[in-house]
Motif scaffolding. Structure first.
Motif, PDB file in Angstrom:
ATOM      1  N   HIS A  83       7.987  -6.178   0.540  1.00  0.00           N
ATOM      2  CA  HIS A  83       8.684  -6.188  -0.300  1.00  0.00           C
ATOM      3  C   HIS A  83       9.741  -5.243   0.323  1.00  0.00           C
ATOM      4  O   HIS A  83       9.400  -3.699   0.794  1.00  0.00           O
ATOM      5  CB  HIS A  83       8.075  -4.961  -1.766  1.00  0.00           C
ATOM      6  CG  HIS A  83       8.945  -4.692  -2.202  1.00  0.00           C
ATOM      7  ND1 HIS A  83       9.439  -3.614  -2.987  1.00  0.00           N
ATOM      8  CD2 HIS A  83      10.424  -5.234  -3.191  1.00  0.00           C
ATOM      9  CE1 HIS A  83      10.421  -3.308  -3.972  1.00  0.00           C
ATOM     10  NE2 HIS A  83      10.856  -4.568  -3.983  1.00  0.00           N
ATOM     11  N   LEU A  84      11.085  -5.841   0.173  1.00  0.00           N
ATOM     12  CA  LEU A  84      12.291  -5.977   0.451  1.00  0.00           C
ATOM     13  C   LEU A  84      12.910  -4.784   0.207  1.00  0.00           C
ATOM     14  O   LEU A  84      12.933  -5.013  -1.070  1.00  0.00           O
ATOM     15  CB  LEU A  84      12.879  -6.884   1.718  1.00  0.00           C
ATOM     16  CG  LEU A  84      11.841  -7.509   1.983  1.00  0.00           C
ATOM     17  CD1 LEU A  84      13.475  -8.189   2.837  1.00  0.00           C
ATOM     18  CD2 LEU A  84      12.190  -7.000   3.246  1.00  0.00           C
ATOM     19  N   SER A  85      13.523  -3.282   0.287  1.00  0.00           N
ATOM     20  CA  SER A  85      13.702  -2.310  -0.803  1.00  0.00           C
ATOM     21  C   SER A  85      15.176  -1.792   0.395  1.00  0.00           C
ATOM     22  O   SER A  85      14.679  -1.314   1.583  1.00  0.00           O
ATOM     23  CB  SER A  85      12.952  -1.288  -1.312  1.00  0.00           C
ATOM     24  OG  SER A  85      13.526  -0.069  -1.503  1.00  0.00           O
ATOM     25  N   MET A  86      15.660  -0.628  -0.680  1.00  0.00           N
ATOM     26  CA  MET A  86      16.398   0.829   0.089  1.00  0.00           C
ATOM     27  C   MET A  86      15.490   2.096   0.505  1.00  0.00           C
ATOM     28  O   MET A  86      15.257   2.605   0.879  1.00  0.00           O
ATOM     29  CB  MET A  86      17.879   0.767   0.109  1.00  0.00           C
ATOM     30  CG  MET A  86      17.974   1.319  -1.629  1.00  0.00           C
ATOM     31  SD  MET A  86      19.452   1.420  -1.937  1.00  0.00           S
ATOM     32  CE  MET A  86      19.583   2.022  -3.210  1.00  0.00           C
ATOM     33  N   TYR A  87      14.313   1.462  -0.474  1.00  0.00           N
ATOM     34  CA  TYR A  87      12.971   2.406  -0.332  1.00  0.00           C
ATOM     35  C   TYR A  87      11.997   1.783   0.471  1.00  0.00           C
ATOM     36  O   TYR A  87      11.513   0.518   0.578  1.00  0.00           O
ATOM     37  CB  TYR A  87      12.570   2.792  -2.120  1.00  0.00           C
ATOM     38  CG  TYR A  87      13.973   2.768  -3.006  1.00  0.00           C
ATOM     39  CD1 TYR A  87      14.243   4.019  -2.809  1.00  0.00           C
ATOM     40  CD2 TYR A  87      14.500   1.677  -3.916  1.00  0.00           C
ATOM     41  CE1 TYR A  87      15.690   4.130  -3.455  1.00  0.00           C
ATOM     42  CE2 TYR A  87      15.322   2.042  -4.657  1.00  0.00           C
ATOM     43  CZ  TYR A  87      15.651   2.947  -4.206  1.00  0.00           C
ATOM     44  OH  TYR A  87      16.979   3.662  -5.315  1.00  0.00           O
ATOM     45  N   GLY A  88      11.089   2.696   1.190  1.00  0.00           N
ATOM     46  CA  GLY A  88       9.992   3.014   1.445  1.00  0.00           C
ATOM     47  C   GLY A  88      10.022   2.751   2.736  1.00  0.00           C
ATOM     48  O   GLY A  88      10.855   3.365   3.736  1.00  0.00           O
ATOM     49  N   GLU A 116       5.514  -2.245 -10.889  1.00  0.00           N
ATOM     50  CA  GLU A 116       4.265  -3.155 -10.263  1.00  0.00           C
ATOM     51  C   GLU A 116       4.145  -3.500  -8.780  1.00  0.00           C
ATOM     52  O   GLU A 116       3.794  -3.688  -8.084  1.00  0.00           O
ATOM     53  CB  GLU A 116       3.624  -3.581 -11.566  1.00  0.00           C
ATOM     54  CG  GLU A 116       2.490  -4.172 -11.091  1.00  0.00           C
ATOM     55  CD  GLU A 116       2.160  -4.964 -12.365  1.00  0.00           C
ATOM     56  OE1 GLU A 116       0.833  -5.372 -12.948  1.00  0.00           O
ATOM     57  OE2 GLU A 116       2.566  -5.428 -13.501  1.00  0.00           O
ATOM     58  N   ILE A 117       5.816  -3.897  -8.333  1.00  0.00           N
ATOM     59  CA  ILE A 117       5.481  -4.636  -7.337  1.00  0.00           C
ATOM     60  C   ILE A 117       5.574  -3.834  -5.905  1.00  0.00           C
ATOM     61  O   ILE A 117       4.508  -3.893  -5.538  1.00  0.00           O
ATOM     62  CB  ILE A 117       7.523  -4.809  -7.008  1.00  0.00           C
ATOM     63  CG1 ILE A 117       7.151  -6.132  -8.745  1.00  0.00           C
ATOM     64  CG2 ILE A 117       7.938  -5.805  -5.576  1.00  0.00           C
ATOM     65  CD1 ILE A 117       6.325  -7.181  -7.492  1.00  0.00           C
ATOM     66  N   TYR A 118       5.785  -2.089  -6.198  1.00  0.00           N
ATOM     67  CA  TYR A 118       5.825  -1.419  -5.170  1.00  0.00           C
ATOM     68  C   TYR A 118       4.265  -0.720  -5.074  1.00  0.00           C
ATOM     69  O   TYR A 118       3.698  -0.924  -4.272  1.00  0.00           O
ATOM     70  CB  TYR A 118       6.445   0.069  -5.502  1.00  0.00           C
ATOM     71  CG  TYR A 118       7.557  -0.262  -5.194  1.00  0.00           C
ATOM     72  CD1 TYR A 118       8.606   0.323  -4.515  1.00  0.00           C
ATOM     73  CD2 TYR A 118       8.488  -0.428  -6.791  1.00  0.00           C
ATOM     74  CE1 TYR A 118       9.990   0.144  -4.407  1.00  0.00           C
ATOM     75  CE2 TYR A 118       9.755  -0.457  -6.732  1.00  0.00           C
ATOM     76  CZ  TYR A 118      10.550  -0.422  -5.665  1.00  0.00           C
ATOM     77  OH  TYR A 118      11.842  -0.490  -5.268  1.00  0.00           O
ATOM     78  N   GLU A 119       3.256  -1.202  -6.458  1.00  0.00           N
ATOM     79  CA  GLU A 119       1.972  -0.769  -6.063  1.00  0.00           C
ATOM     80  C   GLU A 119       1.382  -2.321  -5.658  1.00  0.00           C
ATOM     81  O   GLU A 119      -0.085  -1.848  -4.917  1.00  0.00           O
ATOM     82  CB  GLU A 119       1.472  -0.520  -7.683  1.00  0.00           C
ATOM     83  CG  GLU A 119       1.737   0.256  -8.309  1.00  0.00           C
ATOM     84  CD  GLU A 119       1.203   1.605  -8.065  1.00  0.00           C
ATOM     85  OE1 GLU A 119      -0.013   1.733  -7.824  1.00  0.00           O
ATOM     86  OE2 GLU A 119       2.121   3.218  -7.915  1.00  0.00           O
ATOM     87  N   ASN A 124       5.939  -1.968   1.327  1.00  0.00           N
ATOM     88  CA  ASN A 124       7.024  -1.524   0.251  1.00  0.00           C
ATOM     89  C   ASN A 124       8.135  -0.666   2.493  1.00  0.00           C
ATOM     90  O   ASN A 124       7.978  -0.087   2.147  1.00  0.00           O
ATOM     91  CB  ASN A 124       7.283  -0.396  -0.068  1.00  0.00           C
ATOM     92  CG  ASN A 124       6.563  -0.828  -1.380  1.00  0.00           C
ATOM     93  OD1 ASN A 124       6.890  -1.565  -2.037  1.00  0.00           O
ATOM     94  ND2 ASN A 124       5.519  -0.461  -1.856  1.00  0.00           N
ATOM     95  N   VAL A 125       9.687  -2.047   2.123  1.00  0.00           N
ATOM     96  CA  VAL A 125      10.222  -1.621   3.641  1.00  0.00           C
ATOM     97  C   VAL A 125      11.302  -1.757   3.508  1.00  0.00           C
ATOM     98  O   VAL A 125      11.926  -2.104   2.386  1.00  0.00           O
ATOM     99  CB  VAL A 125      10.168  -2.968   4.802  1.00  0.00           C
ATOM    100  CG1 VAL A 125      10.068  -3.135   5.874  1.00  0.00           C
ATOM    101  CG2 VAL A 125       8.085  -3.116   5.037  1.00  0.00           C
TER     102      VAL A 125
END
Length: 182
Positions: A83-88, A116-119, A124-125
């Motif tokens: 999962h691409l994010s600015m968190y992780g 739920e995606i984070y789980e 998580n990148v």
């Protein structure tokens, strides 16, 4: 052969057409095999498929998928989810591990991503810990995890092909007789 698909979450047809189109085109150009769209936007899917037809390759778009079902099926088949994010965790810290994955689903959100995606994600990148474009996140990630330079990808079967040139535009148009220039 490595398989990479993009799962686009939260696409809002009125607001996100251009960004989602660019996520799909970038994913195609950088080596993903297809995009799963967790929204109903047939026209957008057709537009991306039209580009793939004209420029080559076997990229696909599956419209109006259930994201939970797709993630579960992917993982049950042995695939991993990033999962691409600015968190992780920062991308440079996990790029080598992600790059070893043979079946990879990359999840990219548009609006607020369900927790739920984070789980469900294996990774998580954070592609930088600042607000950024989903398009840039896909490009940087696919470039960083590639085993071969994605900027040198060859796409077979297309009607059009750009010939690198120092000046001007050189395009082979297989719809016409012989090479053409634009």
């Amino acid at each position: 052969m490595k398989r990479i698909v993009i799962l686009r979450l939260g696409h809002r047809p009125v607001r996100d057409k251009r960004i989602t189109t660019h996520v799909g085109l970038t994913a195609r150009a950088f080596g993903a095999e297809g995009m799963l769209l967790a929204s109903d936007d047939r026209k957008l899917a057709e537009n991306i498929l039209d580009v793939a037809k004209r420029w080559g390759g076997n990229f696909y778009v599956k419209n109006d998928v259930n994201w939970k079902t797709e993630i579960r099926k992917w993982k049950e088949g042995g695939g991993k989810v990033c999962h691409l994010s600015m968190y992780g965790v920062n991308l440079p810290d996990v790029a080598a591990d992600i790059g070893q994955c043979e079946d990879l689903m990359i999840v990219v959100g548009a609006e607020k991503v369900p927790f739920e995606i984070y789980e469900m994600a294996d990774w998580n990148v954070a592609v930088g810990n600042q607000p950024h474009s989903e398009v840039a996140a896909v490009a940087v990630t696919l470039d960083r995890i590639a085993s071969i330079d994605p900027l040198k990808n060859e796409f077979n079967g297309g009607e059009l092909k750009i010939i690198p040139a120092e000046r001007g535009k050189k395009v082979i148009d297989n719809r016409q007789e012989g090479p053409g220039s634009s």
